[in-house]
Motif scaffolding. Structure first.
Motif, PDB file in Angstrom:
ATOM      1  N   GLY A   1       0.800  -1.211   0.000  1.00 23.22           N
ATOM      2  CA  GLY A   1       0.000   0.000   0.000  1.00 23.22           C
ATOM      3  C   GLY A   1       0.835   1.263   0.000  1.00 23.22           C
ATOM      4  O   GLY A   1       2.062   1.243   0.037  1.00 23.22           O
ATOM      5  N   ALA A   2       0.128   2.400  -0.029  1.00 26.21           N
ATOM      6  CA  ALA A   2       0.778   3.706  -0.090  1.00 26.21           C
ATOM      7  C   ALA A   2       1.321   4.100   1.270  1.00 26.21           C
ATOM      8  O   ALA A   2       0.910   3.572   2.309  1.00 26.21           O
TER       9      ALA A   2
ATOM     10  N   HIS B   1       8.060   0.249   6.289  1.00 20.77           N
ATOM     11  CA  HIS B   1       8.373   0.413   4.870  1.00 20.77           C
ATOM     12  C   HIS B   1       7.170  -0.061   4.061  1.00 20.77           C
ATOM     13  O   HIS B   1       6.748  -1.208   4.199  1.00 20.77           O
ATOM     14  N   ARG B   2       6.639   0.810   3.212  1.00 16.08           N
ATOM     15  CA  ARG B   2       5.504   0.438   2.367  1.00 16.08           C
ATOM     16  C   ARG B   2       5.943   0.313   0.908  1.00 16.08           C
ATOM     17  O   ARG B   2       6.818   1.033   0.448  1.00 16.08           O
ATOM     18  N   THR B   3       5.291  -0.600   0.199  1.00 12.81           N
ATOM     19  CA  THR B   3       5.663  -0.868  -1.180  1.00 12.81           C
ATOM     20  C   THR B   3       5.184   0.205  -2.138  1.00 12.81           C
ATOM     21  O   THR B   3       5.711   0.340  -3.234  1.00 12.81           O
ATOM     22  N   GLY B   4       4.133   0.949  -1.745  1.00 13.44           N
ATOM     23  CA  GLY B   4       3.551   1.936  -2.640  1.00 13.44           C
ATOM     24  C   GLY B   4       2.602   1.340  -3.655  1.00 13.44           C
ATOM     25  O   GLY B   4       2.035   2.048  -4.485  1.00 13.44           O
TER      26      GLY B   4
ATOM     27  N   ASP C   1      -8.395 -10.810  -6.286  1.00 13.38           N
ATOM     28  CA  ASP C   1      -8.315 -12.079  -6.992  1.00 13.38           C
ATOM     29  C   ASP C   1      -6.885 -12.605  -6.942  1.00 13.38           C
ATOM     30  O   ASP C   1      -5.995 -11.997  -6.342  1.00 13.38           O
ATOM     31  N   ALA C   2      -6.654 -13.762  -7.587  1.00 13.92           N
ATOM     32  CA  ALA C   2      -5.346 -14.407  -7.517  1.00 13.92           C
ATOM     33  C   ALA C   2      -4.250 -13.504  -8.078  1.00 13.92           C
ATOM     34  O   ALA C   2      -3.129 -13.469  -7.558  1.00 13.92           O
ATOM     35  N   ARG C   3      -4.559 -12.741  -9.149  1.00 14.31           N
ATOM     36  CA  ARG C   3      -3.554 -11.858  -9.752  1.00 14.31           C
ATOM     37  C   ARG C   3      -3.159 -10.751  -8.770  1.00 14.31           C
ATOM     38  O   ARG C   3      -1.972 -10.413  -8.645  1.00 14.31           O
ATOM     39  N   ALA C   4      -4.141 -10.170  -8.097  1.00 13.28           N
ATOM     40  CA  ALA C   4      -3.844  -9.103  -7.134  1.00 13.28           C
ATOM     41  C   ALA C   4      -2.984  -9.624  -5.985  1.00 13.28           C
ATOM     42  O   ALA C   4      -2.059  -8.947  -5.517  1.00 13.28           O
ATOM     43  N   TYR C   5      -3.277 -10.844  -5.534  1.00 11.47           N
ATOM     44  CA  TYR C   5      -2.468 -11.443  -4.465  1.00 11.47           C
ATOM     45  C   TYR C   5      -1.032 -11.660  -4.936  1.00 11.47           C
ATOM     46  O   TYR C   5      -0.075 -11.420  -4.193  1.00 11.47           O
ATOM     47  N   LEU C   6      -0.867 -12.149  -6.178  1.00 13.64           N
ATOM     48  CA  LEU C   6       0.467 -12.405  -6.706  1.00 13.64           C
ATOM     49  C   LEU C   6       1.262 -11.106  -6.836  1.00 13.64           C
ATOM     50  O   LEU C   6       2.451 -11.054  -6.490  1.00 13.64           O
ATOM     51  N   ASP C   7       0.609 -10.050  -7.319  1.00 12.75           N
ATOM     52  CA  ASP C   7       1.280  -8.749  -7.429  1.00 12.75           C
ATOM     53  C   ASP C   7       1.744  -8.258  -6.063  1.00 12.75           C
ATOM     54  O   ASP C   7       2.860  -7.745  -5.909  1.00 12.75           O
ATOM     55  N   SER C   8       0.883  -8.417  -5.052  1.00  5.84           N
ATOM     56  CA  SER C   8       1.234  -7.989  -3.700  1.00  5.84           C
ATOM     57  C   SER C   8       2.422  -8.788  -3.168  1.00  5.84           C
ATOM     58  O   SER C   8       3.347  -8.230  -2.562  1.00  5.84           O
ATOM     59  N   LEU C   9       2.399 -10.104  -3.400  1.00  5.56           N
ATOM     60  CA  LEU C   9       3.496 -10.964  -2.965  1.00  5.56           C
ATOM     61  C   LEU C   9       4.823 -10.508  -3.574  1.00  5.56           C
ATOM     62  O   LEU C   9       5.845 -10.423  -2.876  1.00  5.56           O
ATOM     63  N   CYS C  10       4.814 -10.181  -4.864  1.00  5.31           N
ATOM     64  CA  CYS C  10       6.051  -9.748  -5.533  1.00  5.31           C
ATOM     65  C   CYS C  10       6.537  -8.407  -4.975  1.00  5.31           C
ATOM     66  O   CYS C  10       7.745  -8.218  -4.778  1.00  5.31           O
ATOM     67  N   ARG C  11       5.615  -7.488  -4.734  1.00  5.44           N
ATOM     68  CA  ARG C  11       6.015  -6.183  -4.197  1.00  5.44           C
ATOM     69  C   ARG C  11       6.652  -6.321  -2.822  1.00  5.44           C
ATOM     70  O   ARG C  11       7.707  -5.729  -2.530  1.00  5.44           O
ATOM     71  N   LEU C  12       6.016  -7.099  -1.955  1.00  6.74           N
ATOM     72  CA  LEU C  12       6.514  -7.263  -0.585  1.00  6.74           C
ATOM     73  C   LEU C  12       7.877  -7.949  -0.572  1.00  6.74           C
ATOM     74  O   LEU C  12       8.803  -7.518   0.129  1.00  6.74           O
ATOM     75  N   THR C  13       8.000  -9.023  -1.348  1.00  5.67           N
ATOM     76  CA  THR C  13       9.263  -9.764  -1.374  1.00  5.67           C
ATOM     77  C   THR C  13      10.383  -8.914  -1.941  1.00  5.67           C
ATOM     78  O   THR C  13      11.507  -8.900  -1.421  1.00  5.67           O
ATOM     79  N   GLY C  14      10.100  -8.193  -3.032  1.00  8.98           N
ATOM     80  CA  GLY C  14      11.119  -7.350  -3.638  1.00  8.98           C
ATOM     81  C   GLY C  14      11.636  -6.287  -2.685  1.00  8.98           C
ATOM     82  O   GLY C  14      12.854  -6.047  -2.603  1.00  8.98           O
ATOM     83  N   LEU C  15      10.743  -5.645  -1.938  1.00  7.13           N
ATOM     84  CA  LEU C  15      11.173  -4.630  -0.986  1.00  7.13           C
ATOM     85  C   LEU C  15      11.966  -5.247   0.160  1.00  7.13           C
ATOM     86  O   LEU C  15      12.995  -4.719   0.584  1.00  7.13           O
ATOM     87  N   ALA C  16      11.501  -6.395   0.663  1.00  5.53           N
ATOM     88  CA  ALA C  16      12.184  -7.041   1.783  1.00  5.53           C
ATOM     89  C   ALA C  16      13.599  -7.473   1.406  1.00  5.53           C
ATOM     90  O   ALA C  16      14.515  -7.438   2.236  1.00  5.53           O
ATOM     91  N   LEU C  17      13.800  -7.871   0.149  1.00  2.00           N
ATOM     92  CA  LEU C  17      15.134  -8.293  -0.292  1.00  2.00           C
ATOM     93  C   LEU C  17      16.133  -7.133  -0.278  1.00  2.00           C
ATOM     94  O   LEU C  17      17.342  -7.351  -0.160  1.00  2.00           O
ATOM     95  N   ARG C  18      15.635  -5.909  -0.392  1.00  7.39           N
ATOM     96  CA  ARG C  18      16.523  -4.752  -0.465  1.00  7.39           C
ATOM     97  C   ARG C  18      16.860  -4.158   0.899  1.00  7.39           C
ATOM     98  O   ARG C  18      17.656  -3.222   0.990  1.00  7.39           O
TER      99      ARG C  18
ATOM    100  N   LEU D   1       6.310  -9.376   8.073  1.00  8.36           N
ATOM    101  CA  LEU D   1       5.872  -9.004   6.731  1.00  8.36           C
ATOM    102  C   LEU D   1       4.387  -9.228   6.646  1.00  8.36           C
ATOM    103  O   LEU D   1       3.886 -10.286   6.989  1.00  8.36           O
ATOM    104  N   HIS D   2       3.661  -8.250   6.173  1.00  5.85           N
ATOM    105  CA  HIS D   2       2.241  -8.491   5.987  1.00  5.85           C
ATOM    106  C   HIS D   2       1.671  -7.511   4.989  1.00  5.85           C
ATOM    107  O   HIS D   2       2.280  -6.512   4.645  1.00  5.85           O
ATOM    108  N   ASN D   3       0.488  -7.826   4.506  1.00  3.88           N
ATOM    109  CA  ASN D   3      -0.215  -6.990   3.552  1.00  3.88           C
ATOM    110  C   ASN D   3      -1.222  -6.161   4.325  1.00  3.88           C
ATOM    111  O   ASN D   3      -2.291  -6.650   4.678  1.00  3.88           O
ATOM    112  N   ALA D   4      -0.875  -4.924   4.684  1.00  2.47           N
ATOM    113  CA  ALA D   4      -1.753  -4.118   5.524  1.00  2.47           C
ATOM    114  C   ALA D   4      -2.747  -3.343   4.689  1.00  2.47           C
ATOM    115  O   ALA D   4      -2.424  -2.872   3.621  1.00  2.47           O
TER     116      ALA D   4
END
Length: 381
Positions: A14-15, A28-31, A41-58, A378-381
């Motif tokens: 989120g923002a 830290h928020r992904t924006g 839906d499944a696509r929205a969940y997958l997008d969120s998963l990628c955003r969270l993981t990408g930020l956490a890796l950095r 890590l969570h999707n707030a």
């Protein structure tokens, strides 16, 4: 945990929020876009998963990586993030995916769901620790091959702002639209209403009680796509004893929950072992009895013992009989409500935080030196 000396980093979807983080906690928020209203839906969940993981890796190195369950497949990222940081991995399972997705109405091809299920089971076995919020969930995770010494039970706790309030003087009973003061016996459902919360039996019970027990009123409080179907069926049946009011702000939660004489908590039988209805702890915190409309073998059913009943969520006649029985016995309501309040007071946010910190402490790598530890939920707030 921050007050106990941990340095905590939260990665959320989120923002950016204008609210300052508490001392000792870095947010830290992904924006990214978090869908509102309808369940993603499944696509929205997958997008969120990628955003969270990408930020956490950095992020800089951490000692413990904690993944939660929204988005559903975030457990897959835990071992990878832990390897990146040389950290321990802890998965805090609030809902068990992907098996829960069909119950929630999220469409996914069966072959993809089976592959995702095998992937989650493999990921859970690779975590250093897995927290389940109920015994039925713990048993289901154990059946996936997670070793017993890595499994912990940590039930959810009530929001500290929730407390019992007496009915007399509760302004919630005098809301616009009218709950008719303190003369009605209020049966409340409060919270999100989705496909995992069947209400067929509740509507049938209301229909059975409308003419025979006019002092009983069913009150629905909250949001969710399940409300439209309930309200549509209520209009079709001409129900006058079922009303709905919108979601209430946090500062009125104790007041709104305390307005009821009896609460309803529902759970689809197919969801047994995959979730534990969080609304139950709030109901018990205000000292009210509860009808749990769900599977008898679930964690929620066990917690209702002594302060409510367990009923098939599709058995409208049994629900109506139970509501009528409680409405006719205020002493029973008071006794079971007091038992619920005592049970709730035994497990608080402070107690849960202490238990969680102890779990994380045990997972810290042996090579860790003395500087303060760092945890990262890590969570999707």
């Amino acid at each position: 945990m921050a007050a106990a000396g941990w340095r905590v980093t939260v990665v959320a979807d989120g923002a950016e929020s204008r609210v300052d983080s508490p001392a000792g906690i870095a947010l830290h928020r992904t924006g990214g876009n978090v869908p509102e209203g309808e369940r993603p839906d499944a696509r929205a969940y997958l997008d969120s998963l990628c955003r969270l993981t990408g930020l956490a890796l950095r992020l800089p190195r951490h000692d413990v990586v904690v993944t939660m369950t929204d988005p559903p497949m975030l457990a897959l990222a835990g071992p990878m993030l832990a390897a990146r940081h040389g950290a321990a991995s802890l998965h805090w399972c609030q809902d068990l995916y992907p098996d829960l997705l069909p119950v929630l109405g999220v469409r996914m091809p069966s072959i993809l769901r089976r592959l995702a299920g095998r992937g989650i089971a493999r990921a859970l076995r690779r975590h250093d620790g897995v927290i389940a919020i109920g015994r039925c969930m713990r048993d289901r995770i154990a059946a996936m091959g997670v070793k017993g010494e890595r499994l912990c039970l940590l039930p959810n706790w009530p929001d500290p702002v929730i407390r019992p309030l007496p009915k007399p003087g509760n302004g919630f009973r005098n809301l616009p639209g009218g709950l008719e003061g303190e003369s009605r016996f209020l049966v409340a459902y409060s919270g999100t209403l989705g496909l995992a919360h069947p209400m067929d039996g509740v509507v049938e019970a209301a229909a059975r009680l409308q003419d025979s027990d006019p002092t009983i009123l069913f009150l629905l409080i909250g949001e969710g796509r399940g409300f439209a179907a309930v309200e549509g069926e209520a209009r079709r049946r001409g129900l006058r004893n079922l009303r709905r009011i919108p979601w209430q702000p946090a500062d009125r939660l104790a007041e709104s929950l305390s307005t009821a004489d009896l609460h309803l908590v529902t759970m689809h039988p197919a969801a047994e072992g995959m979730l534990v209805p969080s609304k139950l702890v709030g109901v018990q915190a205000v000292g009210r009895p509860c009808l749990f409309l769900g599977p008898r073998g679930s964690e929620a059913a066990a917690r209702v013992g002594g302060c409510g009943l367990v009923i098939d969520p599709f058995d409208g006649a049994a629900i109506a009989d139970a509501v009528r029985s409680y409405a006719a016995d205020p002493l029973r309501c008071a006794a079971e409500g007091a038992h619920a309040a005592r049970q709730s007071a035994a497990w608080t946010a402070d107690g849960a935080a202490t238990a969680f910190a102890a779990i994380a402490e045990r997972l810290l790598p042996a090579r860790r030196i003395t500087p303060p530890m760092i945890a990262r939920p890590l969570h999707n707030a």
